[in-house]
Design an enzyme around this catalytic site. Sequence first.
Site, PDB file in Angstrom:
ATOM      1  N   ASP A   8       0.864  -1.178   0.000  1.00 57.58           N
ATOM      2  CA  ASP A   8       0.000   0.000   0.000  1.00 57.58           C
ATOM      3  C   ASP A   8       0.905   1.234   0.000  1.00 57.58           C
ATOM      4  O   ASP A   8       1.648   1.464   0.959  1.00 57.58           O
ATOM      5  CB  ASP A   8      -0.859  -0.055   1.265  1.00 57.58           C
ATOM      6  N   ASN A  22      -6.495  12.706 -11.296  1.00 53.63           N
ATOM      7  CA  ASN A  22      -7.222  13.099 -12.519  1.00 53.63           C
ATOM      8  C   ASN A  22      -6.995  14.590 -12.757  1.00 53.63           C
ATOM      9  O   ASN A  22      -6.358  15.261 -11.948  1.00 53.63           O
ATOM     10  CB  ASN A  22      -8.707  12.741 -12.421  1.00 53.63           C
ATOM     11  N   ASP A  32      -5.850   7.335  -5.485  1.00 55.05           N
ATOM     12  CA  ASP A  32      -6.113   8.752  -5.202  1.00 55.05           C
ATOM     13  C   ASP A  32      -6.937   8.872  -3.912  1.00 55.05           C
ATOM     14  O   ASP A  32      -6.585   9.631  -2.989  1.00 55.05           O
ATOM     15  CB  ASP A  32      -6.871   9.343  -6.407  1.00 55.05           C
ATOM     16  N   TYR A 119      -8.489   3.793 -15.219  1.00 56.85           N
ATOM     17  CA  TYR A 119      -8.217   4.303 -16.563  1.00 56.85           C
ATOM     18  C   TYR A 119      -7.937   3.202 -17.590  1.00 56.85           C
ATOM     19  O   TYR A 119      -7.809   3.503 -18.785  1.00 56.85           O
ATOM     20  CB  TYR A 119      -7.084   5.336 -16.530  1.00 56.85           C
TER      21      TYR A 119
HETATM   22  N1  AR6 Z   1      -1.317   1.553  -3.014  1.00 53.13           N
HETATM   23  C1  AR6 Z   1      -0.755   1.231  -4.196  1.00 53.13           C
HETATM   24  N2  AR6 Z   1      -1.458   1.038  -5.329  1.00 53.13           N
HETATM   25  C2  AR6 Z   1      -2.799   1.155  -5.242  1.00 53.13           C
HETATM   26  C3  AR6 Z   1      -3.484   1.495  -4.049  1.00 53.13           C
HETATM   27  C4  AR6 Z   1      -2.669   1.706  -2.897  1.00 53.13           C
HETATM   28  N3  AR6 Z   1      -3.198   2.038  -1.698  1.00 53.13           N
HETATM   29  N4  AR6 Z   1      -4.812   1.546  -4.308  1.00 53.13           N
HETATM   30  C5  AR6 Z   1      -4.979   1.228  -5.623  1.00 53.13           C
HETATM   31  N5  AR6 Z   1      -3.776   0.985  -6.182  1.00 53.13           N
HETATM   32  P1  AR6 Z   1      -6.291   3.782 -10.035  1.00 53.13           P
HETATM   33  P2  AR6 Z   1      -5.815   5.201 -12.592  1.00 53.13           P
HETATM   34  C6  AR6 Z   1      -3.428   0.628  -7.579  1.00 53.13           C
HETATM   35  O1  AR6 Z   1      -7.643   3.361 -10.469  1.00 53.13           O
HETATM   36  O2  AR6 Z   1      -6.065   3.967 -13.369  1.00 53.13           O
HETATM   37  C7  AR6 Z   1      -9.066   7.811  -9.510  1.00 53.13           C
HETATM   38  O3  AR6 Z   1     -10.442   7.915  -9.218  1.00 53.13           O
HETATM   39  C8  AR6 Z   1      -4.501  -0.022  -8.429  1.00 53.13           C
HETATM   40  O4  AR6 Z   1      -4.604  -1.408  -8.108  1.00 53.13           O
HETATM   41  O5  AR6 Z   1      -6.119   4.263  -8.643  1.00 53.13           O
HETATM   42  O6  AR6 Z   1      -4.641   6.067 -12.943  1.00 53.13           O
HETATM   43  C9  AR6 Z   1      -8.450   9.142  -9.908  1.00 53.13           C
HETATM   44  O7  AR6 Z   1      -9.042  10.237  -9.263  1.00 53.13           O
HETATM   45  C10 AR6 Z   1      -3.915   0.196  -9.820  1.00 53.13           C
HETATM   46  O8  AR6 Z   1      -2.925  -0.793 -10.089  1.00 53.13           O
HETATM   47  O9  AR6 Z   1      -5.688   4.961 -10.995  1.00 53.13           O
HETATM   48  C11 AR6 Z   1      -8.690   9.167 -11.395  1.00 53.13           C
HETATM   49  O10 AR6 Z   1      -9.987   9.652 -11.689  1.00 53.13           O
HETATM   50  C12 AR6 Z   1      -3.210   1.550  -9.690  1.00 53.13           C
HETATM   51  O11 AR6 Z   1      -3.146   1.820  -8.279  1.00 53.13           O
HETATM   52  C13 AR6 Z   1      -8.583   7.722 -11.796  1.00 53.13           C
HETATM   53  O12 AR6 Z   1      -8.908   6.960 -10.647  1.00 53.13           O
HETATM   54  C14 AR6 Z   1      -3.898   2.694 -10.389  1.00 53.13           C
HETATM   55  O13 AR6 Z   1      -5.313   2.544 -10.296  1.00 53.13           O
HETATM   56  C15 AR6 Z   1      -7.170   7.369 -12.206  1.00 53.13           C
HETATM   57  O14 AR6 Z   1      -7.145   6.061 -12.699  1.00 53.13           O
END
Ligand code: AR6
Length: 169
Positions: A8, A22, A32, A119
């Site tokens: 995490d 975003n 996020d 995304y």
């Molecule tokens: N620690 C590490 N990685 C994580 C954690 C964590 N605590 N939580 C999730 N992940 P995403 P995106 C991973 O959806 O695709 C948001 O709403 C997750 O498993 O967080 O860039 C923003 O506001 C995945 O591998 O980001 C934007 O609107 C990675 O983080 C949108 O999502 C990225 O997943 C961005 O989408």
Amino acid sequence: MVKVIRGDITQLKVDAIVNAANNTLLGGGGVDGAIHRAAGPELLQACRTLGGCRTGDAKITPGFALPATYVIHAVGPVWHGGKQEEDALLSSAYRRSLEVARENGIHSIAFPSISTGAYGFPIDRASKIAISTIRDYLHECKSVMEVFLVAFSEGDFQIIKQILERDPA
Ligand code: AR6
């Protein structure tokens, strides 16, 4: 140096963690949401002053209640099938994060897998871009920054580990 770790990102005591944000920089789900919860409400206040962020760019705030000193908010592209500059925009999100880190004297930085959650960017393709962009940047700048790629799932961890091992720097 680029290393993969599983866990995490909000728990890491590094100089900076990167947020997969975003364009509004006003929070969301996924990593996020987790970063905003762990940092506390001051993070949103700081983000409000930044005026958003373009896709492929990155902006910095303090980490507030996080163990990390800073948060670098990077905006990756939404995946639309690969023909809308997604690769270049993802690479730019990593590069701009590293540039902002360097400008702020940061020596250790941890990235989540930008764009591969909500995304929809394919993890294998995204990880190759992340690793090559980071390695190229460190090489160009002769930088000794410690860079961690943080995999949230075991599957992502194995994919990133294999790419790092297949093509050792
Ligand atoms: N620690 C590490 N990685 C994580 C954690 C964590 N605590 N939580 C999730 N992940 P995403 P995106 C991973 O959806 O695709 C948001 O709403 C997750 O498993 O967080 O860039 C923003 O506001 C995945 O591998 O980001 C934007 O609107 C990675 O983080 C949108 O999502 C990225 O997943 C961005 O989408």
